[in-house]
Scaffold this motif. Structure first.
Motif, PDB file in Angstrom:
ATOM      1  N   PRO A  16       0.844  -1.219  -0.114  1.00  7.00           N
ATOM      2  CA  PRO A  16       0.064  -0.169   0.053  1.00  7.00           C
ATOM      3  C   PRO A  16       0.704   1.257  -0.060  1.00  7.00           C
ATOM      4  CG  PRO A  16      -0.238  -1.031   2.037  1.00  7.00           C
ATOM      5  CD  PRO A  16       0.633  -2.060   1.009  1.00  7.00           C
ATOM      6  N   GLU A  17       2.032   1.094   0.424  1.00 10.10           N
ATOM      7  CA  GLU A  17       3.045   2.453   0.345  1.00 10.10           C
ATOM      8  C   GLU A  17       3.450   2.474  -1.113  1.00 10.10           C
ATOM      9  OE1 GLU A  17       5.027   3.429   4.622  1.00 10.10           O
ATOM     10  OE2 GLU A  17       5.816   1.619   3.425  1.00 10.10           O
ATOM     11  N   VAL A  18       3.791   1.654  -1.840  1.00 10.55           N
ATOM     12  CA  VAL A  18       4.412   1.670  -3.053  1.00 10.55           C
ATOM     13  C   VAL A  18       3.650   1.752  -4.223  1.00 10.55           C
ATOM     14  CG1 VAL A  18       5.898   0.511  -4.744  1.00 10.55           C
ATOM     15  CG2 VAL A  18       6.376   0.651  -2.113  1.00 10.55           C
ATOM     16  N   GLU A  19       2.378   1.102  -4.188  1.00  9.85           N
ATOM     17  CA  GLU A  19       1.493   1.166  -5.427  1.00  9.85           C
ATOM     18  C   GLU A  19       1.110   2.156  -5.838  1.00  9.85           C
ATOM     19  OE1 GLU A  19       0.025  -0.704  -8.810  1.00  9.85           O
ATOM     20  OE2 GLU A  19       1.315  -1.852  -7.149  1.00  9.85           O
ATOM     21  N   PRO A  20       0.207   3.283  -4.809  1.00  7.09           N
ATOM     22  CA  PRO A  20       0.007   4.530  -5.310  1.00  7.09           C
ATOM     23  C   PRO A  20       1.096   5.322  -5.993  1.00  7.09           C
ATOM     24  CG  PRO A  20      -0.778   4.118  -3.049  1.00  7.09           C
ATOM     25  CD  PRO A  20       0.440   2.963  -3.572  1.00  7.09           C
TER      26      PRO A  20
ATOM     27  N   GLY B  53      11.698  11.131  -0.977  1.00  2.24           N
ATOM     28  CA  GLY B  53      10.937  10.153  -0.217  1.00  2.24           C
ATOM     29  C   GLY B  53      10.136   9.036  -0.749  1.00  2.24           C
ATOM     30  N   GLU B  54       9.674   9.576  -2.233  1.00  2.00           N
ATOM     31  CA  GLU B  54       9.147   8.647  -3.004  1.00  2.00           C
ATOM     32  C   GLU B  54       9.994   7.650  -3.258  1.00  2.00           C
ATOM     33  OE1 GLU B  54       5.659  11.774  -4.684  1.00  2.00           O
ATOM     34  OE2 GLU B  54       7.372  11.344  -5.854  1.00  2.00           O
TER      35      GLU B  54
ATOM     36  N   GLY C 240      12.665   6.576  -1.998  1.00  2.48           N
ATOM     37  CA  GLY C 240      13.093   5.880  -0.839  1.00  2.48           C
ATOM     38  C   GLY C 240      11.979   4.582  -0.599  1.00  2.48           C
ATOM     39  N   LEU C 241      10.867   4.998  -1.255  1.00  2.00           N
ATOM     40  CA  LEU C 241       9.844   3.578  -1.144  1.00  2.00           C
ATOM     41  C   LEU C 241       9.905   2.880  -2.395  1.00  2.00           C
ATOM     42  CD1 LEU C 241       6.774   5.653   0.380  1.00  2.00           C
ATOM     43  CD2 LEU C 241       8.347   3.989   1.697  1.00  2.00           C
ATOM     44  N   LEU C 242       9.990   3.366  -3.570  1.00  2.00           N
ATOM     45  CA  LEU C 242       9.793   2.504  -4.667  1.00  2.00           C
ATOM     46  C   LEU C 242      11.275   1.944  -4.950  1.00  2.00           C
ATOM     47  CD1 LEU C 242       8.675   5.432  -7.150  1.00  2.00           C
ATOM     48  CD2 LEU C 242       7.683   3.434  -6.745  1.00  2.00           C
ATOM     49  N   LEU C 243      12.415   2.388  -4.774  1.00  2.00           N
ATOM     50  CA  LEU C 243      13.608   1.794  -5.097  1.00  2.00           C
ATOM     51  C   LEU C 243      13.787   0.500  -4.469  1.00  2.00           C
ATOM     52  CD1 LEU C 243      16.059   4.773  -6.013  1.00  2.00           C
ATOM     53  CD2 LEU C 243      14.863   3.282  -7.645  1.00  2.00           C
ATOM     54  N   PRO C 244      13.776   0.484  -3.237  1.00  2.00           N
ATOM     55  CA  PRO C 244      13.976  -0.967  -2.582  1.00  2.00           C
ATOM     56  C   PRO C 244      12.844  -1.907  -2.915  1.00  2.00           C
ATOM     57  CG  PRO C 244      13.089   0.854  -0.928  1.00  2.00           C
ATOM     58  CD  PRO C 244      13.555   1.515  -2.274  1.00  2.00           C
ATOM     59  N   ALA C 245      11.762  -1.608  -3.259  1.00  2.00           N
ATOM     60  CA  ALA C 245      10.561  -2.485  -3.826  1.00  2.00           C
ATOM     61  C   ALA C 245      11.060  -2.941  -5.236  1.00  2.00           C
ATOM     62  CB  ALA C 245       9.246  -1.748  -3.929  1.00  2.00           C
ATOM     63  N   LEU C 246      11.419  -2.252  -6.084  1.00  2.00           N
ATOM     64  CA  LEU C 246      11.834  -2.519  -7.366  1.00  2.00           C
ATOM     65  C   LEU C 246      13.168  -3.442  -7.391  1.00  2.00           C
ATOM     66  CD1 LEU C 246      11.431   0.665  -9.602  1.00  2.00           C
ATOM     67  CD2 LEU C 246       9.809  -1.347  -9.357  1.00  2.00           C
ATOM     68  N   ALA C 247      14.225  -3.086  -6.298  1.00  2.00           N
ATOM     69  CA  ALA C 247      15.445  -3.861  -6.268  1.00  2.00           C
ATOM     70  C   ALA C 247      14.972  -5.319  -5.878  1.00  2.00           C
ATOM     71  CB  ALA C 247      16.211  -3.446  -5.025  1.00  2.00           C
ATOM     72  N   GLU C 248      14.035  -5.496  -4.923  1.00  2.00           N
ATOM     73  CA  GLU C 248      13.587  -6.940  -4.577  1.00  2.00           C
ATOM     74  C   GLU C 248      12.831  -7.678  -5.553  1.00  2.00           C
ATOM     75  OE1 GLU C 248      11.261  -9.098  -1.014  1.00  2.00           O
ATOM     76  OE2 GLU C 248      11.011  -6.980  -0.965  1.00  2.00           O
ATOM     77  N   ARG C 249      11.867  -6.843  -6.486  1.00  2.00           N
ATOM     78  CA  ARG C 249      11.239  -7.529  -7.410  1.00  2.00           C
ATOM     79  C   ARG C 249      11.883  -7.734  -8.614  1.00  2.00           C
ATOM     80  NH1 ARG C 249       5.640  -6.996  -8.905  1.00  2.00           N
ATOM     81  NH2 ARG C 249       5.355  -7.040  -6.525  1.00  2.00           N
ATOM     82  N   LEU C 250      12.965  -6.844  -9.137  1.00  2.00           N
ATOM     83  CA  LEU C 250      13.491  -7.078 -10.307  1.00  2.00           C
ATOM     84  C   LEU C 250      14.959  -7.779 -10.264  1.00  2.00           C
ATOM     85  CD1 LEU C 250      12.378  -3.637 -12.065  1.00  2.00           C
ATOM     86  CD2 LEU C 250      11.414  -6.006 -12.197  1.00  2.00           C
ATOM     87  N   ALA C 251      15.413  -8.328  -9.155  1.00  2.00           N
ATOM     88  CA  ALA C 251      16.543  -8.733  -8.750  1.00  2.00           C
ATOM     89  C   ALA C 251      16.971  -9.820  -9.572  1.00  2.00           C
ATOM     90  CB  ALA C 251      16.752  -9.211  -7.144  1.00  2.00           C
ATOM     91  N   ARG C 252      18.154 -10.005  -9.809  1.00  4.41           N
ATOM     92  CA  ARG C 252      18.923 -11.257 -10.706  1.00  4.41           C
ATOM     93  C   ARG C 252      19.733 -12.201  -9.500  1.00  4.41           C
ATOM     94  NH1 ARG C 252      22.113  -8.461 -15.124  1.00  4.41           N
ATOM     95  NH2 ARG C 252      20.384  -7.240 -16.536  1.00  4.41           N
ATOM     96  N   ARG C 253      19.675 -13.362 -10.041  1.00  2.00           N
ATOM     97  CA  ARG C 253      20.568 -14.254  -9.005  1.00  2.00           C
ATOM     98  C   ARG C 253      20.809 -13.826  -7.487  1.00  2.00           C
ATOM     99  NH1 ARG C 253      22.767 -14.286 -14.073  1.00  2.00           N
ATOM    100  NH2 ARG C 253      23.333 -11.902 -13.989  1.00  2.00           N
ATOM    101  N   ASP C 254      19.326 -13.614  -7.051  1.00  2.00           N
ATOM    102  CA  ASP C 254      19.190 -13.511  -5.505  1.00  2.00           C
ATOM    103  C   ASP C 254      19.880 -12.109  -4.937  1.00  2.00           C
ATOM    104  OD1 ASP C 254      17.703 -14.416  -3.792  1.00  2.00           O
ATOM    105  OD2 ASP C 254      19.143 -15.658  -2.982  1.00  2.00           O
ATOM    106  N   TYR C 255      20.110 -11.160  -6.103  1.00  2.00           N
ATOM    107  CA  TYR C 255      20.874  -9.817  -5.610  1.00  2.00           C
ATOM    108  C   TYR C 255      20.022  -8.590  -6.085  1.00  2.00           C
ATOM    109  CZ  TYR C 255      23.985  -6.038  -5.102  1.00  2.00           C
ATOM    110  OH  TYR C 255      24.620  -4.853  -4.774  1.00  2.00           O
TER     111      TYR C 255
END
Length: 294
Positions: free
Chosen positions: A73-77, A251-252, A254-269
Motif C-alpha cells: 500500500p505504500e508503493v502501489e500509489p 521520499g518517493e 526511498g519507497l520505490l527503489l527498494p521495492a523494485l530492487a527486490e522485485r527485479l533482482a537477478r541471481r538473488d541480488y
C-alpha cells in the motif's frame, strides 16, 4: 547512430526510469503555471514488445514482465501514474505496446504545457515525428540531442524538466553528460534535469557523479537501482541523477527503489541508492532467485 532502444524497451532500467519520470511530471502538474519538457534522446516513443527487436532479447520479461503483481500500500500509489500511462498506451495501440518517455510525457502534459522531443537517428526520428508532431503542444526535432540541449534552454517557462538519456555508445559519454549537465544548470537554474546512466563499473559512476556535482552537489539527488553485482562488463543497474529535484522525490524514491530492487533482482541480488550529499554504499535487499535472468 547504431543504438536502437527497441531491443531494450521495457527492461528493468526502463521500469526504474519511467516510474521516476512519472513522479517528476506529477510534481510539475501540482502547480497551475505551465511547464516545458525537453527529451534530448527520445527514441521512437513507444515499442511493441512482441516485435522482432524486443523478441530477440526478451529483456522486458525481467522488467515490465515482472510488474503485474501489485506492490504494498505504500508503493502501489506511487506507481499509479506510470501504470495508468501503460494502460492508456495499451488501450490505444495494443496490449503488447510499451510507452517510452515521449509517450509518458504526452499522457501527463496538460493543454498549456509544452514538450520538445529530440532524436538523432534518422529512421527513429522520422517515426517519432510521425507519431508526435501532430500533437498541438509537442514539437519533434531531428538533430543531435547535445546540440539541441544548449539551444532549447532556458525556455520561456520558468518550470520544467530536461530528460537526458543518451545511448552511451561513444567513449567519454559519461564525462560529456557531466559537463553538459553543469552547463545546463547554469543556463536554466530553475529547471529540473534528470540524467539517466547505465551502471557497469561503479568506479566509473563515482567519477561521473563527482564531475557532475561540482559546487551544485546540494541540489543533486542520486538514484540507482542494481539488479546484479557490477563486474565492469555487463549492465548491472541504472541510475538517474536529478538536479533541482522535486522536494517529494527523495521520499518517493526511498519507497520505490527498494521495492523494485527486490522485485527485479537477478541471481538473488538487488540493491538501491537514494542520496543527496553523503557518499555511502548502496543498501542490499534480497530478492527472489531468478534462474537465468536476462
Amino acid at each position: 547512430m547504431n543504438y536502437r532502444h527497441a531491443f531494450h524497451a521495457g527492461n528493468f532500467a526502463d521500469v526504474m526510469k519511467h516510474a521516476l519520470l512519472a513522479r517528476i511530471l506529477v510534481h510539475l502538474r501540482g502547480k497551475e503555471t505551465p511547464f516545458r519538457v525537453v527529451d534530448t534522446h527520445a527514441g521512437i516513443g513507444r515499442y511493441d514488445l512482441a516485435g522482432p527487436q524486443a523478441e530477440r532479447t526478451l529483456e522486458w520479461r525481467a522488467g515490465i514482465g515482472r510488474m503485474e503483481e501489485p506492490f504494498g500500500p505504500e508503493v502501489e500509489p506511487l506507481l499509479a501514474p506510470y501504470r495508468e500511462v501503460i494502460g492508456a498506451t495499451r488501450a490505444r495501440y495494443g496490449e503488447t505496446v510499451y510507452p517510452g518517455s515521449p509517450a509518458i510525457v504526452r499522457e501527463l502534459l496538460r493543454p498549456a504545457d509544452r514538450a520538445v522531443f529530440v532524436e538523432k537517428h534518422p529512421e527513429d526520428g522520422a517515426v517519432l515525428a510521425e507519431r508526435f508532431n501532430a500533437v498541438h503542444n509537442i514539437k519533434v526535432m531531428l538533430m543531435d540531442g547535445w546540440i539541441a540541449l544548449r539551444g532549447l534552454i532556458p525556455p520561456k517557462e520558468r518550470r520544467g524538466l530536461v530528460l537526458i538519456d543518451p545511448p552511451f555508445e561513444e567513449p567519454g559519454e559519461l564525462a560529456r553528460a557531466a559537463s553538459r549537465l553543469r552547463d545546463a544548470m547554469r543556463r536554466w537554474p530553475t529547471g529540473i534535469f534528470a540524467v539517466w546512466y547505465p551502471i557497469k563499473d561503479m568506479a566509473e559512476i563515482e567519477s561521473f557523479v563527482a564531475a557532475a556535482s561540482g559546487a551544485q552537489a546540494r541540489d543533486l539527488l542520486r538514484l540507482e537501482l542494481l539488479v546484479d553485482r557490477p563486474d565492469g562488463l555487463r549492465l548491472a543497474g541504472s541510475g538517474l541523477l536529478v538536479a533541482n529535484p522535486p522536494w517529494t522525490l527523495a521520499g518517493e524514491a526511498g519507497l520505490l527503489l527498494p521495492a523494485l530492487a527486490e522485485r527485479l533482482a537477478r541471481r538473488d541480488y538487488g540493491a538501491f541508492r537514494c542520496e543527496r550529499l553523503e557518499r555511502e554504499p548502496p543498501r542490499e535487499t534480497r530478492g527472489p532467485h531468478v534462474p537465468g535472468g536476462s
